[in-house]
Design a protein around this motif. Sequence first.
Motif, short mmCIF file in Angstrom:
data_model
loop_
_atom_site.label_atom_id
_atom_site.label_comp_id
_atom_site.label_asym_id
_atom_site.label_seq_id
_atom_site.Cartn_x
_atom_site.Cartn_y
_atom_site.Cartn_z
N LYS A 80 -10.94 -24.70 42.44
CA LYS A 80 -11.70 -23.70 41.68
C LYS A 80 -13.12 -24.18 41.34
O LYS A 80 -14.00 -23.37 41.08
CB LYS A 80 -10.95 -23.27 40.43
N GLY A 81 -13.33 -25.47 41.30
CA GLY A 81 -14.67 -26.00 41.06
C GLY A 81 -15.08 -26.83 42.27
O GLY A 81 -15.19 -26.33 43.38
N MET A 82 -15.28 -28.15 42.01
CA MET A 82 -15.63 -29.05 43.12
C MET A 82 -14.54 -30.11 43.26
O MET A 82 -13.87 -30.45 42.28
CB MET A 82 -16.97 -29.72 42.83
N GLU A 84 -14.12 -24.82 48.17
CA GLU A 84 -14.53 -25.11 46.79
C GLU A 84 -14.98 -23.81 46.14
O GLU A 84 -15.40 -22.87 46.81
CB GLU A 84 -15.66 -26.13 46.78
N HIS A 85 -14.93 -23.79 44.81
CA HIS A 85 -15.32 -22.60 44.02
C HIS A 85 -14.46 -21.40 44.39
O HIS A 85 -14.94 -20.26 44.36
CB HIS A 85 -16.81 -22.29 44.18
N THR A 110 -10.73 -19.84 43.37
CA THR A 110 -9.62 -20.01 42.41
C THR A 110 -8.34 -19.37 42.92
O THR A 110 -8.38 -18.23 43.42
CB THR A 110 -10.03 -19.36 41.06
N GLN A 158 -11.46 -14.98 46.04
CA GLN A 158 -12.27 -14.42 47.12
C GLN A 158 -11.49 -13.51 48.05
O GLN A 158 -11.91 -12.41 48.35
CB GLN A 158 -12.91 -15.55 47.91
#
Length: 387
Positions: free
Chosen positions: A34-36, A168-169, A171, A184
């Motif tokens: 969800k992040g890096m 990445e990014h 969720t 996404q």
Amino acid sequence: MTSADAVVVGGGTVGAWCAYFLRRDGLRVILLEKGMLGQGASSRAAGVVRAQGGTPEAVRLGQWSRRFYLSQRDEIGTDSGFTEQGYLLPCFTEADIAAARERMAMQAGLGVPVRWLDPGEVDQVNPTLAPGQTLGGTFCAQDGYITPPRNVTAYTVALLRSGVEVAEHVTFRGLTRGGVDTSQERIDAGLVVLTGGPKLAEVGRLAGLRIPAGGVRHQVAVTERHPDLDPGRVPMVFDLAAGLYWRPEEGGLLFGMSNPDEPPGENREVDEAYLARMRARLAALVPVTAGLGLRRIWAATIDYTPDHLPIIGRAPGLDHVTVACAAGAGMMWGPGVARAAADVALTGKTDVLDVSPLGLDRFDEAGRSRLATDPIALPFPERISSP
Ligand SMILES: Cc1cc2nc3c(=O)[nH]c(=O)nc-3n(C[C@H](O)[C@H](O)[C@H](O)COP(=O)(O)OP(=O)(O)OC[C@H]3O[C@@H](n4cnc5c(N)ncnc54)[C@H](O)[C@@H]3O)c2cc1C
């Protein structure tokens, strides 16, 4: 909709190495973060790796992970920085000695080269320790530490080189009939592996599962350099009763201590009052640190389970979903947990260790485990959320 053979949730050490192992086994793998990569617990750890485990499962995971760290350079061209430093677990009471001797027999039976040091030998192998403090201790020369940020780099290299698709990014939002839903797009996938470290309970909730795993603040600091703290003079030490551990770090000591009264939940603020207690305990055992300044201090959220043992198993009623958690020992056990989770996802079994007791079915409705707590875990809380 995209498709893959397997989707792994979480770009920490457990999810990332699991994704890499599944890819190495020939699957098309998407890793959702969800992040890096490494933004959770995995980049913030102290890096301690020991095969001196408190249960046979802990020993097996420690041994497997250590062997993996030693094999990385040949396999992926880089490594997690594993340094064989030697690890001392001192005893301060007769009860400590009895427990240590029993553990040692179990560990030796599994091939760990652990030995008993009498009080004089403890002082000899560790000249920085205030003399005459201990009643002896166990020592394993093969235990050591990795450099956690370097481990994140190593798995990033492994993922990209092996052809895992790293998202990445993105969720994870939940399971669908044939795969997963994300922030996404939906991904069609036959296998799903859920990790999340301190966020695993939330990941589980999104998948409709109750996973008794928590997160709690844990604090680490690094002292200034001092000639007495040269790595050649400082084995790693775990003062089990106090939950204090230390290891060499760039000419100083890196030390961490777990506060059993810390309320569960995410928290990355430094607790100055607790830091003072950590420093006092360290100074009592390693007097040279008393006058030293600190070069770094950080607090981060560490993952734990109520029995401090890992979770490795298929989700009840969902054979295509596997859950993996290293229970606050992801540097020590992470690659072993990841390999075992990949095996369980693929075939339902693994030869890394006996995972049959480690599934979600060991917990009751209230999250209580039917297994005994790992006797040499840090003293994290045993409940999952604040009352
Ligand atoms: C201060 C500190 C010191 C430690 N010291 C040691 C040590 O010395 N030895 C040791 O063995 N262990 C240590 N640990 C524990 C170790 O760091 C963890 O056990 C390990 O990093 C857990 O790895 P993980 O991959 O399960 O979780 P993480 O590294 O937390 O990774 C989980 C990832 O999942 C992602 N995620 C969460 N929800 C979602 C979602 N819905 N969708 C997509 N992605 C999601 C998060 O962003 C995160 O990147 C320490 C931890 C801390 C905090």
